[in-house]
Design a protein around this motif. Structure first.
Motif, PDB file in Angstrom:
ATOM      1  N   PHE A 228       0.812  -1.147   0.065  1.00 53.35           N
ATOM      2  CA  PHE A 228      -0.117   0.209  -0.032  1.00 53.35           C
ATOM      3  C   PHE A 228       0.857   1.350   0.203  1.00 53.35           C
ATOM      4  O   PHE A 228       1.893   1.135   0.630  1.00 53.35           O
ATOM      5  N   THR A 229       0.269   2.399  -0.569  1.00 58.94           N
ATOM      6  CA  THR A 229       0.971   3.571  -0.652  1.00 58.94           C
ATOM      7  C   THR A 229       0.482   4.567   0.296  1.00 58.94           C
ATOM      8  O   THR A 229      -0.825   4.851  -0.010  1.00 58.94           O
ATOM      9  N   ALA A 230       1.039   5.013   1.422  1.00 53.75           N
ATOM     10  CA  ALA A 230       0.535   6.083   2.205  1.00 53.75           C
ATOM     11  C   ALA A 230       0.710   7.533   1.900  1.00 53.75           C
ATOM     12  O   ALA A 230       1.860   7.840   1.466  1.00 53.75           O
ATOM     13  N   HIS A 231      -0.380   8.313   2.044  1.00 53.61           N
ATOM     14  CA  HIS A 231      -0.090   9.731   1.477  1.00 53.61           C
ATOM     15  C   HIS A 231       0.042  10.563   2.654  1.00 53.61           C
ATOM     16  O   HIS A 231       0.093  11.803   2.305  1.00 53.61           O
ATOM     17  N   VAL A 232      -0.070  10.172   3.852  1.00 54.81           N
ATOM     18  CA  VAL A 232       0.295  10.842   5.005  1.00 54.81           C
ATOM     19  C   VAL A 232       1.087  10.053   5.777  1.00 54.81           C
ATOM     20  O   VAL A 232       1.193   8.832   5.793  1.00 54.81           O
ATOM     21  N   PRO A 233       1.927  11.022   6.735  1.00 55.50           N
ATOM     22  CA  PRO A 233       3.042   9.974   7.454  1.00 55.50           C
ATOM     23  C   PRO A 233       2.145   9.305   8.660  1.00 55.50           C
ATOM     24  O   PRO A 233       1.134  10.182   9.483  1.00 55.50           O
ATOM     25  N   VAL A 234       2.473   8.076   8.705  1.00 56.45           N
ATOM     26  CA  VAL A 234       1.568   7.314   9.856  1.00 56.45           C
ATOM     27  C   VAL A 234       2.920   6.812  10.855  1.00 56.45           C
ATOM     28  O   VAL A 234       3.886   6.443  10.435  1.00 56.45           O
ATOM     29  N   PRO A 235       2.478   7.132  12.134  1.00 53.40           N
ATOM     30  CA  PRO A 235       3.472   6.806  13.169  1.00 53.40           C
ATOM     31  C   PRO A 235       3.746   5.348  13.392  1.00 53.40           C
ATOM     32  O   PRO A 235       2.710   4.565  12.898  1.00 53.40           O
ATOM     33  N   SER A 236       4.842   5.028  13.806  1.00 51.85           N
ATOM     34  CA  SER A 236       4.974   3.490  13.871  1.00 51.85           C
ATOM     35  C   SER A 236       4.745   3.066  15.331  1.00 51.85           C
ATOM     36  O   SER A 236       4.136   3.974  16.165  1.00 51.85           O
ATOM     37  N   GLN A 237       4.545   1.541  15.651  1.00 53.45           N
ATOM     38  CA  GLN A 237       4.311   1.390  17.114  1.00 53.45           C
ATOM     39  C   GLN A 237       5.017   1.995  17.997  1.00 53.45           C
ATOM     40  O   GLN A 237       4.454   2.192  19.316  1.00 53.45           O
ATOM     41  N   LYS A 238       6.221   1.972  17.877  1.00 59.79           N
ATOM     42  CA  LYS A 238       7.212   2.547  18.868  1.00 59.79           C
ATOM     43  C   LYS A 238       6.524   4.217  19.223  1.00 59.79           C
ATOM     44  O   LYS A 238       6.873   4.502  20.572  1.00 59.79           O
ATOM     45  N   GLU A 239       6.593   4.858  18.251  1.00 58.75           N
ATOM     46  CA  GLU A 239       6.058   6.184  18.481  1.00 58.75           C
ATOM     47  C   GLU A 239       4.851   6.250  19.182  1.00 58.75           C
ATOM     48  O   GLU A 239       4.796   7.283  20.032  1.00 58.75           O
ATOM     49  N   VAL A 240       3.914   5.375  18.919  1.00 57.52           N
ATOM     50  CA  VAL A 240       2.645   5.673  19.577  1.00 57.52           C
ATOM     51  C   VAL A 240       2.803   5.193  21.041  1.00 57.52           C
ATOM     52  O   VAL A 240       2.098   5.896  21.962  1.00 57.52           O
ATOM     53  N   GLU A 242       5.604   5.807  22.917  1.00 58.52           N
ATOM     54  CA  GLU A 242       6.122   6.895  23.675  1.00 58.52           C
ATOM     55  C   GLU A 242       5.273   7.858  23.740  1.00 58.52           C
ATOM     56  O   GLU A 242       5.300   8.615  24.767  1.00 58.52           O
ATOM     57  N   ALA A 243       4.326   8.088  22.969  1.00 58.57           N
ATOM     58  CA  ALA A 243       3.355   9.248  23.147  1.00 58.57           C
ATOM     59  C   ALA A 243       2.564   8.972  24.054  1.00 58.57           C
ATOM     60  O   ALA A 243       2.049   9.631  25.082  1.00 58.57           O
ATOM     61  N   LEU A 244       2.116   7.578  24.332  1.00 62.47           N
ATOM     62  CA  LEU A 244       1.095   7.163  25.344  1.00 62.47           C
ATOM     63  C   LEU A 244       1.853   7.371  26.561  1.00 62.47           C
ATOM     64  O   LEU A 244       1.246   7.816  27.679  1.00 62.47           O
ATOM     65  N   ILE A 245       3.076   7.067  26.558  1.00 57.05           N
ATOM     66  CA  ILE A 245       3.903   7.099  28.063  1.00 57.05           C
ATOM     67  C   ILE A 245       3.752   8.479  28.506  1.00 57.05           C
ATOM     68  O   ILE A 245       3.845   8.997  29.497  1.00 57.05           O
ATOM     69  N   ARG A 246       4.424   9.414  27.451  1.00 57.49           N
ATOM     70  CA  ARG A 246       4.446  10.928  27.739  1.00 57.49           C
ATOM     71  C   ARG A 246       3.068  11.367  28.430  1.00 57.49           C
ATOM     72  O   ARG A 246       3.014  12.077  29.461  1.00 57.49           O
ATOM     73  N   ARG A 247       2.060  10.982  27.731  1.00 59.14           N
ATOM     74  CA  ARG A 247       0.793  11.402  28.059  1.00 59.14           C
ATOM     75  C   ARG A 247       0.328  11.069  29.753  1.00 59.14           C
ATOM     76  O   ARG A 247      -0.181  11.915  30.596  1.00 59.14           O
ATOM     77  N   GLU A 267      10.285  22.722  31.400  1.00 57.00           N
ATOM     78  CA  GLU A 267      11.551  23.230  31.027  1.00 57.00           C
ATOM     79  C   GLU A 267      12.318  22.134  30.323  1.00 57.00           C
ATOM     80  O   GLU A 267      13.165  22.422  29.401  1.00 57.00           O
ATOM     81  N   ALA A 268      12.456  21.080  31.157  1.00 53.87           N
ATOM     82  CA  ALA A 268      13.138  19.981  30.603  1.00 53.87           C
ATOM     83  C   ALA A 268      12.505  19.370  29.388  1.00 53.87           C
ATOM     84  O   ALA A 268      13.527  19.109  28.356  1.00 53.87           O
ATOM     85  N   ARG A 269      11.377  19.271  29.233  1.00 58.11           N
ATOM     86  CA  ARG A 269      10.757  18.762  27.970  1.00 58.11           C
ATOM     87  C   ARG A 269      11.176  19.905  26.819  1.00 58.11           C
ATOM     88  O   ARG A 269      11.461  19.492  25.560  1.00 58.11           O
ATOM     89  N   THR A 270      11.253  21.084  27.078  1.00 60.77           N
ATOM     90  CA  THR A 270      11.725  22.033  26.358  1.00 60.77           C
ATOM     91  C   THR A 270      13.116  21.872  25.734  1.00 60.77           C
ATOM     92  O   THR A 270      13.230  22.113  24.376  1.00 60.77           O
ATOM     93  N   LEU A 271      13.867  21.854  26.687  1.00 60.08           N
ATOM     94  CA  LEU A 271      15.247  21.677  26.149  1.00 60.08           C
ATOM     95  C   LEU A 271      15.618  20.286  25.395  1.00 60.08           C
ATOM     96  O   LEU A 271      16.159  20.440  24.481  1.00 60.08           O
ATOM     97  N   LEU A 272      14.851  19.179  25.773  1.00 59.94           N
ATOM     98  CA  LEU A 272      15.019  18.090  25.003  1.00 59.94           C
ATOM     99  C   LEU A 272      14.352  18.084  23.520  1.00 59.94           C
ATOM    100  O   LEU A 272      14.476  17.106  22.815  1.00 59.94           O
ATOM    101  N   GLY A 273      13.324  19.115  23.476  1.00 59.68           N
ATOM    102  CA  GLY A 273      12.626  19.163  22.227  1.00 59.68           C
ATOM    103  C   GLY A 273      11.419  18.392  22.009  1.00 59.68           C
ATOM    104  O   GLY A 273      11.089  17.884  21.008  1.00 59.68           O
ATOM    105  N   PHE A 274      11.034  18.000  23.363  1.00 55.95           N
ATOM    106  CA  PHE A 274       9.701  17.179  23.109  1.00 55.95           C
ATOM    107  C   PHE A 274       8.391  18.154  23.044  1.00 55.95           C
ATOM    108  O   PHE A 274       8.461  19.166  23.815  1.00 55.95           O
TER     109      PHE A 274
END
Length: 274
Positions: A228-240, A242-247, A267-274
């Protein structure tokens, strides 16, 4: 009846005058008031001037004397009045009363003060001479301004312009002008539309033969190899994950952590770029 001049020339009149002047020196009034240094004499000359003024004022009442004689008499009276003021000033300098301050005012036969009491005056028939009569005419009373209540009585519907159409002229002119303005507005809109007309845009929904072939190939591959060809960026299982953990961490921090700790975490998240 003999005239006064003839009476004065009679022998009895001359004898009477001689008796009156016998043993007396006829003194002449000084030309300048400053030459007199005696108060009684100054008073005497003042009374003499007043007597002369009274005689001339009585003479000037006769309008039949003629314009030139009346003008001469009026000039003589004014000259005597100026001389009287000089003697009054001299009397005050010699220690006498101040006649200029306490003296009577100049009044006319109606009891009104004579106009021009401090300058040149007109007496009797002199007031009716040509060019003088206008000076004594009363000025017209100034026009009285209307009050606000009187002005409001004149305010009606016509004042506010509600009857401007009653003349039958304004409405046809307005209709003609309105029609002309509308035609000009339509013509302007058409010219702007022709100038700003956009070029024919490409129909993005139109399907070409080439695209139909590609779609057919993709469907064939999907059925065979499941590609299949994806026309939008689809997050991987790992990124999902990590997002759940941050939440989850954010929820725990908001529930149990203090405001200072939350600020440090942001501030720490800002410095780390999250």
């Amino acid at each position: 009846m003999a005239r006064n001049a003839e009476k004065a020339m009679t022998a009895l009149a001359r004898f009477r005058q001689a008796q009156l002047e016998e043993g007396k020196v006829k003194e002449r009034r000084p030309y300048l008031a400053s030459e007199c240094n005696e108060l009684p004499k100054a008073e005497k000359w003042r009374r003499q001037i007043i007597s002369e003024v009274s005689k001339k004022v009585a003479q000037i009442q006769n309008a039949g004397l003629g314009e030139f004689r009346i003008r001469d008499l009026n000039d003589e009276i004014n000259k005597l009045l100026r001389e009287k003021r000089h003697w009054e000033v001299r009397i005050k300098e010699l220690g006498g009363p101040d006649y200029r301050r306490f003296g009577p005012r100049m009044l006319d036969h109606e009891g009104r003060e004579v106009p021009g009491n401090r300058g040149y005056k007109y007496f009797g028939a002199a007031r009716d001479l040509p060019g003088v009569r206008e000076l004594f005419e009363k000025e017209p009373a100034p026009e009285q301004r209307k009050t606000r209540a009187e002005l409001m009585k004149e305010v009606d519907a016509e004042y506010y312009g509600y009857r401007d159409e009653d003349d039958g002229v304004l409405l046809p002119l307005e209709a003609q002008h309105e029609k002309q303005v509308m035609l000009e507005a339509v013509e302007k809109w058409r010219s702007e539309k022709d100038q700003n007309k956009p070029e024919e845009e490409e129909d993005i929904y139109k399907v070409t033969d080439h695209q139909e072939e590609d779609e057919g190939a993709d469907e064939a591959e999907g059925e065979e190899g499941a590609v299949f060809t994806a026309h939008v960026p689809v997050p991987s299982q790992k990124e999902v994950e990590e997002a759940l953990i941050r939440r989850k961490k954010m929820e725990l921090l908001q529930r149990y952590a203090s405001e200072t700790l939350q600020h440090q975490s942001r501030e720490a998240r800002t410095l780390l770029g999250f």
